[in-house]
Design a protein around this motif. Structure first.
Motif, short mmCIF file in Angstrom:
data_model
loop_
_atom_site.label_atom_id
_atom_site.label_comp_id
_atom_site.label_asym_id
_atom_site.label_seq_id
_atom_site.Cartn_x
_atom_site.Cartn_y
_atom_site.Cartn_z
N LEU A 77 12.69 -17.79 4.48
CA LEU A 77 13.44 -16.74 3.89
C LEU A 77 14.91 -17.09 3.99
O LEU A 77 15.30 -17.08 5.21
N ASP A 78 15.74 -17.13 3.03
CA ASP A 78 16.93 -17.21 3.02
C ASP A 78 17.53 -16.05 2.24
O ASP A 78 17.61 -15.68 1.17
N VAL A 79 18.13 -15.03 3.17
CA VAL A 79 18.46 -13.75 2.79
C VAL A 79 20.13 -13.50 3.08
O VAL A 79 20.62 -13.95 4.17
N ASN A 80 20.75 -13.14 2.12
CA ASN A 80 22.42 -12.95 2.47
C ASN A 80 22.59 -11.87 3.39
O ASN A 80 23.22 -12.00 4.55
N ILE A 81 22.08 -10.67 3.02
CA ILE A 81 22.17 -9.35 3.87
C ILE A 81 20.80 -8.86 4.11
O ILE A 81 20.13 -8.37 3.11
N LEU A 82 20.46 -8.69 5.50
CA LEU A 82 19.05 -8.20 5.85
C LEU A 82 19.24 -6.80 6.56
O LEU A 82 19.91 -6.77 7.45
N THR A 83 18.86 -5.72 5.97
CA THR A 83 19.12 -4.42 6.24
C THR A 83 18.06 -4.09 7.50
O THR A 83 17.00 -4.83 7.45
N GLU A 84 18.23 -2.92 7.93
CA GLU A 84 17.29 -2.56 8.99
C GLU A 84 15.81 -2.13 8.55
O GLU A 84 15.00 -2.70 9.11
N SER A 85 15.79 -1.57 7.35
CA SER A 85 14.63 -1.24 6.81
C SER A 85 13.79 -2.38 6.48
O SER A 85 12.68 -2.67 6.62
N CYS A 86 14.42 -3.62 5.77
CA CYS A 86 13.96 -4.72 5.63
C CYS A 86 13.56 -5.54 6.71
O CYS A 86 12.56 -6.25 6.62
N SER A 87 14.21 -5.61 7.67
CA SER A 87 13.83 -6.16 9.00
C SER A 87 12.56 -5.59 9.53
O SER A 87 11.39 -6.18 10.16
N ARG A 88 12.39 -4.09 9.52
CA ARG A 88 11.18 -3.56 9.95
C ARG A 88 9.96 -3.82 9.07
O ARG A 88 8.79 -4.12 9.72
N HIS A 89 10.11 -4.09 7.84
CA HIS A 89 8.94 -4.85 6.87
C HIS A 89 8.54 -6.32 7.32
O HIS A 89 7.46 -6.62 7.57
N LEU A 90 9.75 -6.95 7.66
CA LEU A 90 9.49 -8.37 7.94
C LEU A 90 8.61 -8.38 9.45
O LEU A 90 7.67 -9.19 9.44
N ALA A 91 8.99 -7.51 10.27
CA ALA A 91 8.44 -7.73 11.45
C ALA A 91 6.97 -7.13 11.53
O ALA A 91 6.14 -7.81 12.18
N ASP A 92 6.62 -6.56 10.59
CA ASP A 92 5.22 -5.96 10.32
C ASP A 92 4.49 -7.12 9.74
O ASP A 92 3.03 -7.24 10.19
N ILE A 93 4.87 -8.19 8.92
CA ILE A 93 4.24 -9.36 8.73
C ILE A 93 4.03 -10.25 10.07
O ILE A 93 3.02 -10.70 9.99
N PHE A 94 4.88 -10.38 10.70
CA PHE A 94 4.71 -11.22 12.04
C PHE A 94 3.45 -10.44 12.80
O PHE A 94 2.59 -11.39 13.65
N ARG A 95 3.35 -9.43 12.82
CA ARG A 95 2.21 -8.60 13.48
C ARG A 95 0.84 -8.79 13.02
O ARG A 95 -0.02 -8.77 13.52
N LYS A 96 0.66 -8.84 11.47
CA LYS A 96 -0.36 -8.70 10.75
C LYS A 96 -0.75 -9.78 10.19
O LYS A 96 -1.79 -9.70 9.61
N ASN A 97 -0.06 -10.74 9.87
CA ASN A 97 -0.44 -12.01 8.93
C ASN A 97 -1.08 -12.87 10.13
O ASN A 97 -0.12 -13.58 10.79
N GLN A 98 -2.30 -13.31 10.18
CA GLN A 98 -2.68 -14.00 11.18
C GLN A 98 -3.12 -15.36 10.84
O GLN A 98 -3.44 -16.30 11.36
N ARG A 99 -2.30 -15.81 9.78
CA ARG A 99 -2.48 -17.18 9.24
C ARG A 99 -1.04 -17.85 9.25
O ARG A 99 -0.97 -18.86 9.29
N LEU A 100 -0.16 -16.78 9.46
CA LEU A 100 1.35 -17.37 9.63
C LEU A 100 1.61 -18.45 10.97
O LEU A 100 1.30 -17.92 12.08
N ARG A 101 2.03 -19.37 10.63
CA ARG A 101 2.30 -20.48 11.80
C ARG A 101 3.73 -20.90 11.90
O ARG A 101 4.29 -21.20 12.96
#
Length: 254
Positions: A77-101
């Protein structure tokens, strides 16, 4: 974009790597792309570059990325401005996507709260990321502290690639505290673009002496002085140093 996504989610589509570079990630496109992520079972790599995402677009995109049927193993992900709410959604991916390496994050002007939320996801016990790359223009003391905690707590993390702009001495000290911690599992370490000073070189040399899992080191520094190189080499030649592969690039040597 709807028609394009219809093709990408078709059962006969064999695309394994997808790169999307858009100025603004629209809500409707985000919804269609999320459906692609749920339905295309061959897609393994996703590279997204966009500017100023809204909370709803990120929420929709992340719904696709954390879906149980999503097969993405490598995310950039190449993002110009990452807001707090967007970060919260991304962090949820790290916890729930079990294929992400593999995770590659290129961020501009992230504030401390967004980085805290991202690191909360990365240090979660369910996070499966093995290779992490951060490209940030400003490394703050608080972010460095959170990243050091990730290095202590994420026992799956094996590779760390950092491209940093203008880090100060305290931030590098905190980061090295995480790298030399007994629980740190990093085996492959890369620093790029850092202005190496004497104090940072001293901290890095201590990492080389104390991290018994470290096997590969890749360094690209600007304008190193003789003393900084001397300190670094003291760490590399120490009997406890476990480096087996070394690569270094110094554009202007002493």
């Amino acid at each position: 974009m709807e028609l394009l996504c219809d093709g990408l989610k078709h059962p006969e589509c064999t695309i394994a790597k997808l790169r999307v570079d858009v100025g603004i990630l629209a809500e409707l496109f985000s919804s269609h792309l999320a459906e692609v992520l749920r339905k295309n079972q061959r897609l393994r790599e996703l590279d997204l570059s966009f500017r100023n995402p809204h909370e709803k677009t990120m929420e929709l995109l992340c719904e696709g990325l954390k879906h149980p049927e999503c097969t993405i193993a490598k995310l950039r992900l190449d993002v110009n401005i990452l807001t707090e709410s967007c970060s919260r959604h991304l962090a949820d991916i790290f916890r729930k996507n079990q294929r992400l390496r593999e995770l590659d994050l290129s961020l501009r002007n992230p504030d401390e709260k967004t980085m805290e939320l991202l690191c909360d996801g990365l240090k979660h016990p369910a996070c499966t990321v093995v290779k992490l790359r951060f490209d940030v223009d400003i490394l703050t003391e608080l972010f460095s502290r959170h990243l050091a905690e990730v290095l202590r707590k994420n026992q799956r993390l094996k590779e760390l690639d950092l491209s940093l702009k203008n880090p100060d001495e305290k931030t590098m000290e905190l980061l090295c505290d995480g790298l030399k911690h007994p629980e740190c599992t990093i085996a492959n370490l890369r620093f790029y673009g850092v202005m190496m000073n004497e104090l940072f070189s001293s901290h890095l040399a201590e990492v080389l002496r104390k991290n018994q899992r470290l096997r590969e080191l890749d360094l690209s520094f600007r304008n190193p002085h003789e003393k900084t190189m001397e300190l670094l080499c003291e760490g590399l030649k120490h009997p406890e140093c476990t480096i087996a592969k070394l690569r270094y690039v110094f554009p202007l040597s002493f």
